[in-house]
Design an enzyme around this catalytic site. Structure first.
Site, PDB file in Angstrom:
ATOM      1  N   GLU A  57      38.602  54.355  35.366  1.00 12.06           N
ATOM      2  CA  GLU A  57      38.599  53.841  36.743  1.00 12.06           C
ATOM      3  C   GLU A  57      39.872  54.328  37.404  1.00 12.06           C
ATOM      4  O   GLU A  57      40.830  53.578  37.599  1.00 12.06           O
ATOM      5  CB  GLU A  57      38.522  52.303  36.760  1.00 12.06           C
ATOM      6  CG  GLU A  57      38.353  51.769  38.187  1.00 12.06           C
ATOM      7  CD  GLU A  57      38.572  50.266  38.306  1.00 12.06           C
ATOM      8  OE1 GLU A  57      38.022  49.517  37.501  1.00 12.06           O
ATOM      9  OE2 GLU A  57      39.336  49.868  39.222  1.00 12.06           O
ATOM     10  N   HIS A  75      32.395  49.319  41.613  1.00 13.15           N
ATOM     11  CA  HIS A  75      33.822  49.117  41.855  1.00 13.15           C
ATOM     12  C   HIS A  75      33.985  48.238  43.097  1.00 13.15           C
ATOM     13  O   HIS A  75      33.153  48.284  43.995  1.00 13.15           O
ATOM     14  CB  HIS A  75      34.449  50.511  42.068  1.00 13.15           C
ATOM     15  CG  HIS A  75      35.930  50.497  42.237  1.00 13.15           C
ATOM     16  ND1 HIS A  75      36.530  50.222  43.441  1.00 13.15           N
ATOM     17  CD2 HIS A  75      36.914  50.743  41.355  1.00 13.15           C
ATOM     18  CE1 HIS A  75      37.853  50.296  43.281  1.00 13.15           C
ATOM     19  NE2 HIS A  75      38.113  50.605  42.028  1.00 13.15           N
ATOM     20  N   ASP A  88      43.213  51.971  36.316  1.00 12.08           N
ATOM     21  CA  ASP A  88      43.145  51.751  37.757  1.00 12.08           C
ATOM     22  C   ASP A  88      44.319  52.436  38.457  1.00 12.08           C
ATOM     23  O   ASP A  88      44.859  51.927  39.439  1.00 12.08           O
ATOM     24  CB  ASP A  88      43.111  50.254  38.105  1.00 12.08           C
ATOM     25  CG  ASP A  88      42.536  49.990  39.499  1.00 12.08           C
ATOM     26  OD1 ASP A  88      42.185  50.963  40.193  1.00 12.08           O
ATOM     27  OD2 ASP A  88      42.447  48.819  39.895  1.00 12.08           O
TER      28      ASP A  88
END
Lengths: 374, 374, 374, 374
Positions: C8, C170, C295
């Site tokens: 991600e 997401h 992230d």
């Protein structure tokens, strides 16, 4: 976490170091500061510096294992006991805000052990309990082992209970006879890897199942190394301790081993810096049964403290395990000459955002080190 | 475990049941005793019998959600509040050893809410705190939502703090406007599955980040359903609550959300009978932040109690979570007319071997149900 | 752990950065390397260096949220989609051993989305799946929200299943309309603190309960942030999803939400570096359902990796969560042009004693950092 | 869970029951079906009925401890070995879909043990491995103990590895000499409470540290009772196994004890039905290292199964630990004459809503018994 307390921390007498020789423990390439002998003898130098650097407010010191338990000669053991206690009082009183003492006791004569413990707890300063190194060596060849579940030790347990002196049961190196066939060729297993715990957990259960804790409800016992396997085994211990098969087992018929933990039996983290093992222990015996300890100098102070300070666990349990549970178990630490006090998680630097670090998160590279270093 | 206390337990007024209609909650094949309406109206019959059968000593009762919060007309809401509180006092006083009361409050006018809470806590008997069902519906079409982080509610929070009245923040069904596009065609997600928690956790954090707990350090808040996701999110909440980006967020700059749990914020297990979730909560916020609850009659009393009674967890945490933490948070329960008292694990039948069952282990088919049923 | 994979991980198009402006995310005192804009635009410089330094072998890159989902104009969204995918292919193919791509898709027209996904998966190189930023903004004022549980999206899900292209759901910033009353004055809660998860968990459950995973058993979905609360809620979700009340809910009547995890639904650790939350997730959904992610650049690469590398967890789960589960979910990563392979814990430097460090324990100050750094 | 497999399950030869007398294990008030002797001799009656009632598809049977290991006379031990194996083959072949066999082996002569194991694995039907009851009694007075870490046993380990026959290391009652001083007056501690585990964990580590697993990488070992304390001790074992102090310890210098778990060493849950202990084991050694077992008839089949069936744990780990890990370790179970197969969680009744129970949650009193009983 600031203001941690550690309670399985060894020292050696200059006069008896040879007898308790840690030769072989120190790797060949160790620096002078890493020599076990040096570190056992040192109290106010390198040890204190490391306590300062790693947030340890106080250590309860105890004579290096096997101590008096290793001396099969009664007179020698009793002499070592009193001289070690005198020496340790002097050392602790040089800095009682940072050190306290466990009495070293010869266990040849339970009455003499009770008297020496009484002397330490009432006549001397800085003593908060006692530490016994497993069984007492005895007999002409040193191969007789004295265990403290025998009824003749009740006079000792009575004194410990009356004095409110918790007793730490610590492992020791075995006498040659024990398990000779099993381990003489496998020394690497016989000591701290497994043998220490396998013997101490038996001795502790022997004391409990003999009904000692029932006869002396004010008596408190402590074991180290995350409970010497016992928290993990709690279900099986109680499941298998068949009362009908062993009607002369003296422990109360209406209690489980589990019931004593947190009331009369406590564990420390000494030498077992494993979060899964700590989490399992908290589940099985509760955080109120657990206390931080290091096992210095057989363990590294920074190792133990970095581990503890970075555990992701709620602040209540961290401050209790790291400090306050110890004060509750040893209330003398909150009196003269130590004068420690119960502290909040906040006091100990757990949680909160301080020192201007009001921006965190997105770019704070140290945030996952959740516990703040001041 | 005997002597459990449960604190998110609903009742309905006979006069207002239609307004809080649980139609649709009761399956077609339900027995009479399983009808929500029946069970909401009943207090001293089927409910009490189930409490007896499942070891629940006391329930703190609260008016069925949405209660006063569902009435957008201020007069109607205030009337319901006082009549519900009067009715509940009567019911509780019929059996105050087994029931206590949360005040139902209209939150249209914070001063009026404070006054009604004061009336309940000081003039009436059996009240130990208040329960609010999320936001207050308001406005001509009922679509205005009042949230309690607004500064005008400080007068209410002040009263709750001064009265030592903890406030339970409970979910409610949404007004039509909320997330209309998202959920109008997915009603199964909008209520207890996810929507309840997703809205209450926001409201709770709104109150905390508005600085309410800082301004009123004696104020205590409770949320149910294992903390409405928050214990699991604790790291991320604090990690992402960026103080620099939001300088006008009023919560203390030197505190984390985590710091309030166990001091001013508490959770219950209502409707979330998951051991992994409870274990995670104990890790993240500590057992002292957790209390057993059921959410009757939206949950089954036996379901909740069988789950709780068979958790393999140490006796200290079980008795605290199942009972004693609640007494510490609501000390009025230890006074007239309830007169409950702190009990030991032993008192509550956790641990120990009793009733002649001194042989266990090998052939005891029920031993793995560790907690003894007397 | 060496050879971690993270999935991600954001990038921005130079041409669209303004539209996805992260202004406000960067603290005033940030160094140039800490500016979100810089880090979103960079792929082969600072980002790759940090991957090298922290044991990340490969990142699957995705267009910075809200991406195409933020464009309510269909043509603009579709144009952004194809241009972002073309740009990303170029970037990935500069270093396909270290990067792979998620397709960015406009979700205005499900058939167009399916076609663009097909183009990426079959005509372009380096694409292994797609990432959608929650709902698609639509309508003249941008306030219409399109959710993908609607039956008209089946054509898209069919394509994703047929192409063996897992789809990452997401979070995104909300449109103004959402919860306007609730959150307009509390922006700090509306984003990553709680709002992101509260919306994505609803959207994911909407898709599952609409029966999408039943109709397309080859379809796989991924959610980040330790599962957007769901692992902790697993019991309650299934407990409360009342099939009798909602007979037109299309999900299979004989399945639980839990049943889909590890088969068709997976989570990542992105932005939630909490060991208690990971342990809870492993208990509830199994280690095979979990994958490491960071992230970046909204999180620090070292933060995420130091956390992961020092978790005290068995080597099997660490290497699966840190790497191999991702390869099993995205088998294209094991083909040209990436050619990654399943590795053992040993390969990844988990466990073992290497580089001559055959003495450890007693004096090894770094031993409690159990995972070896080579 | 349906279709569980259990692998530490005892039987007795009619001819040798006296020698392995379990007298004293059966409480005075036991029903006939609860007599150990009866249950050890029974295979196809009460045992099979309980397997049916509790979802156990197959048991791997082994000769009641101490078996051949208890016979210090070599000829007697070897005779018992072959006759027990012949008898067990007959029994297993009466119902090979429900039973399989561990070979009983005399360990006086490693070559003879290898030959007998070869005979069982290649000439006989139904054998999938061997079970050894700790050390072999030997010597004229029976007090010599033979341990299998001695190099002369390599011929046996070689055979076990070549035959792909995993070896289960099971505890046994001690010879009188062992720890005589420590335990002669405390028999309640010497057996299953602590003594069994304390001896088997040492023996297992002796074998590992002797390098046996390194020399025979196809060799697999199994220990019961939740790993005989080892999972809890994993950190400390590796931390304290000081390679520098013991240069002649033969285990690979570049491996940790931890590294062998899940590859060559496995544990079972026999006799330790504790969820906290299982959770700790999964954390430390991974679910792939764990297998369900009972320890019948020393434990109750319903006790073990009720515990296992109600653990709140993800379906992947439950089905692996309850069944599939065993099939992977003993692939012969998937061949003639057993023909078992890997099953999904769904196959085993874990998860899902079946048999018309499409309404659950609100009023389902059995829902918290999460695992469905069909």
């Amino acid at each position: 976490m600031h203001f941690k307390i550690a309670l399985e921390e060894g020292f050696a007498l200059p006069s008896s170091l040879a007898q308790n020789s840690p030769i072989g423990f120190t790797p060949a390439n160790a620096s002078p500061e890493e020599h076990l002998s040096t570190n056992l003898l040192d109290i106010h130098g390198h040890r204190l510096r490391q306590m300062d650097e790693n947030g340890v407010e106080l250590m309860i010191l105890s004579l290096n294992s096997a101590g008096c338990q290793g001396l099969s000669d009664q007179t020698a053991a009793e002499t070592l006991s009193s001289s070690a206690n005198d020496y340790l009082e002097d050392q602790v009183m040089k800095n009682p805000k940072r050190f306290a003492a466990f009495a070293a006791l010869s266990m040849h004569d339970p009455k003499q052990a009770a008297d020496e413990l009484t002397r330490c707890m009432t006549k001397k300063k800085g003593f908060v309990g006692a530490l016994l190194n497993d069984f007492q060596s005895s007999g002409p060849n040193g191969n007789t082992m004295l265990f403290y579940d025998h009824p003749r030790y009740d006079v000792f347990w009575q004194a410990a209970a009356d004095l409110r002196a918790p007793v730490y049961i610590h492992p020791r190196t075995p006498t040659p006879l024990i398990n000779e066939q099993m381990w003489k060729d496998r020394p690497w297993l016989n000591l701290s890897v497994l043998g220490f715990a396998n013997r101490v957990n038996m001795h502790l259960l022997a004391i409990i199942t003999a009904g000692v804790l029932d006869r002396f409800p004010d008596l408190k016992l402590v074991i180290g190394h995350m409970g010497e396997h016992i928290p993990f085994e709690m279900y099986r211990l109680d499941h298998k301790l068949d009362r009908a098969r062993f009607p002369n087992m003296k422990m109360r018929k209406d209690k489980l081993i589990r019931d004593y933990f947190g009331e009369q039996v406590f564990i420390t983290t000494s030498g077992h810096f494993s979060t899964p093992a700590l989490v399992c222990s908290i589940s099985e015996i509760g955080s109120k049964s657990c206390m931080f300890s290091i096992d210095y100098p057989f363990e590294s102070i920074p190792n133990a403290c970095v581990w503890y300070d970075e555990i992701q666990l709620n602040q209540h349990d961290l401050v209790d395990i790291g400090r306050n549970n110890c004060l509750r178990l040893f209330p003398k630490l909150m009196q003269e000459p130590h004068n420690l006090s119960i502290k909040s998680a906040w006091d100990c630097g757990i949680g909160g955002l301080r020192n201007g670090e009001t921006t965190y998160g997105l770019f704070n590279k140290s945030f996952n080190h959740r516990l703040m270093k001041q």
